[in-house]
Design an enzyme around this catalytic site. Structure first.
Site, short mmCIF file in Angstrom:
data_model
loop_
_atom_site.label_atom_id
_atom_site.label_comp_id
_atom_site.label_asym_id
_atom_site.label_seq_id
_atom_site.Cartn_x
_atom_site.Cartn_y
_atom_site.Cartn_z
CB CYS A 165 38.67 37.05 32.96
SG CYS A 165 38.92 35.59 34.01
CG HIS A 305 39.49 42.43 35.72
ND1 HIS A 305 38.54 41.82 34.92
CD2 HIS A 305 40.23 41.42 36.27
CE1 HIS A 305 38.69 40.50 34.98
NE2 HIS A 305 39.70 40.23 35.79
CB THR A 309 42.12 38.01 43.50
OG1 THR A 309 42.42 38.77 42.32
CG2 THR A 309 41.00 37.01 43.18
CD GLU A 316 41.55 46.87 37.34
OE1 GLU A 316 40.86 47.42 36.46
OE2 GLU A 316 41.14 45.94 38.06
CE LYS A 335 35.41 40.70 37.37
NZ LYS A 335 35.53 41.90 36.53
CG HIS A 340 35.44 37.09 37.72
ND1 HIS A 340 35.18 37.40 36.40
CD2 HIS A 340 36.81 37.01 37.82
CE1 HIS A 340 36.32 37.51 35.74
NE2 HIS A 340 37.32 37.29 36.58
CG PHE A 399 43.06 32.91 35.19
CD1 PHE A 399 43.90 33.07 36.29
CD2 PHE A 399 41.71 32.78 35.41
CE1 PHE A 399 43.40 33.10 37.58
CE2 PHE A 399 41.19 32.80 36.70
CZ PHE A 399 42.04 32.96 37.79
#
Length: 411
Positions: A165, A305, A309, A316, A335, A340, A399
């Site tokens: 990402c 970002h 989640t 963050e 987002k 995303h 990830f």
């Protein structure tokens, strides 16, 4: 001997293809409205899935540089990327530097997933002779970079970066290095992704990372909100044209912004989850600020970002508190509107950050109603918010623990 000063890098072209629109003005209008583009996905193969929603690109525009016959042979990720890159090139005044002096850097996480899944199904049901001989060429992650190079007849470096990402943010950062080291005179950099396939959605649903609000797609993506339950997958592409400021002025182009800094790091922690204290993100943000010669006080807003989640938003938030202090800077996440975009997220969100910086208006975080207790963030929500003049910072975390931060400044 004193080091040679680095030339400032100008952003002279923007191109986007997203669920929120196929042009930058259209995209910006939708993002500032704060209305989600997520919808129910009606693919019959999704009937038994945990996840049946996403942010899809619809009604692809025609481009004379990409004939319909050629477009049909492309996987959607490369199709999206080529259209957005060509749009950015036109927006920059169609620069054509000397042969070998123009570069392309594309961020992409998974390549041609749509084609790969389709050909795998053909193999399973009909055997090996039904598999297309073009499959390796269509699905390779560098297919988009190759297509853009061929359409523009650019013979310089055509590179692909895969840091999940964070891919397109890292691609933009690498583009700046090519320009600063005079290995290229113009670079088209960004990312593209198309992962709304049944297999991919099944995997992310089973991983527990994707929202399962199938009954209410438009309110599923809720960055930093108390009631978030995962991200919503999107698709699309975003590209920027970058060149040294002096070269842009020599072409009589007025840049949108300066790409002032890039920082990257690795959590070295876990394949799926970030470090809970956000230490890797802190390293990336501080490196980007140092690269730009700025401090946290110079940042007028952050495009986070903000995946929606639980673990990523908390990590963050911890990182932003460390760098900016509690409630230290207006924060938004696009987002909530576009979902995303995985490998394309960094580039598309940097375009949003540039637009916000230039208009001095931060778009609202769609669906955000109440910030989770303890995050201590100034999340812009409800409506777009006017901000002071200043630089913008955009975060992309992937990830595998990949962290990438970009900083843009006004002229």
């Amino acid at each position: 001997m004193a080091p040679h000063p680095r030339p400032p890098i100008a952003v002279t072209g923007l191109g986007v293809l997203s669920p929120a629109g196929h042009t930058v003005p259209e995209f910006w209008h939708t993002v500032t409205s704060g209305h989600s583009t997520a919808t129910a996905l009606h693919d019959p193969d999704l009937a038994r899935h945990k996840v049946r929603l996403g942010c899809r690109v619809n009604d692809l525009p025609h481009d004379d540089c990409l004939p319909a016959k050629d477009a049909r042979r492309l996987d959607p990720f490369a199709h999206y990327g080529t259209l957005a890159a060509l749009a950015a090139h036109r927006d920059a005044g169609s620069p054509h530097p000397e042969p070998g002096r123009a570069a392309i850097v594309v961020g992409n996480a998974v390549g041609g997933r749509t084609t790969s899944d389709r050909e795998s199904a053909l193999y399973t049901t009909h055997g090996p002779l039904r598999v297309s001989p073009l499959m390796p060429l269509v699905t390779m992650p560098n297919a988009a970079a190759a297509q853009i190079a061929m359409r523009l007849n650019w013979s310089g470096p055509a590179l692909t970066i895969a840091t999940t990402c964070a891919s397109s943010a890292d691609a933009i950062g690498h583009a700046a290095l090519l320009l600063q080291t005079h290995r290229a005179d113009v670079v088209i950099a960004g990312g593209c992704e198309a992962t709304l396939t049944p297999v991919t959605l099944a995997a992310f649903g089973n991983l527990g990372a994707h929202s399962q609000r199938n009954h209410d797609p438009a309110h599923a993506s809720r960055p930093f909100d108390t009631h978030r339950d995962g991200f919503v997958m999107g698709e699309g592409a975003g590209f920027l044209v970058l060149e040294r400021l002096d070269d842009a002025r020599a072409r009589h182009r007025t840049p949108y912004a300066l790409l002032a800094g890039h920082g990257s790091s690795s959590d070295a922690y876990h394949l799926a989850n970030p470090r809970p204290d956000g230490a890797g993100a802190v390293t990336a943000m501080r490196a980007a600020l140092a690269d730009a010669g700025l401090t946290s006080a110079d940042i007028a807003h952050v495009n986070a970002h903000g995946t929606s989640t639980v673990h990523n938003d908390r990590a963050e938030a911890a990182a932003l508190r460390t760098v900016f202090g509690p409630h230290g800077v207006p924060v938004t996440s696009t987002k909530g509107v576009i979902g995303h975009l995985i490998g394309a997220a960094g580039a598309v969100e940097l375009i949003a950050a540039v637009q916000a910086m230039n208009s001095r208006l931060v778009p609202p975080t769609a669906n955000h109603e109440k910030t989770e207790e303890g995050l201590d963030l100034d999340v812009v929500h409800g409506a777009a918010r006017p901000i002071r003049a200043g630089a913008a910072l955009s975060n992309s975390f992937g990830f595998g623990g990949h962290n990438s931060t970009l900083v843009v400044t006004p002229l």
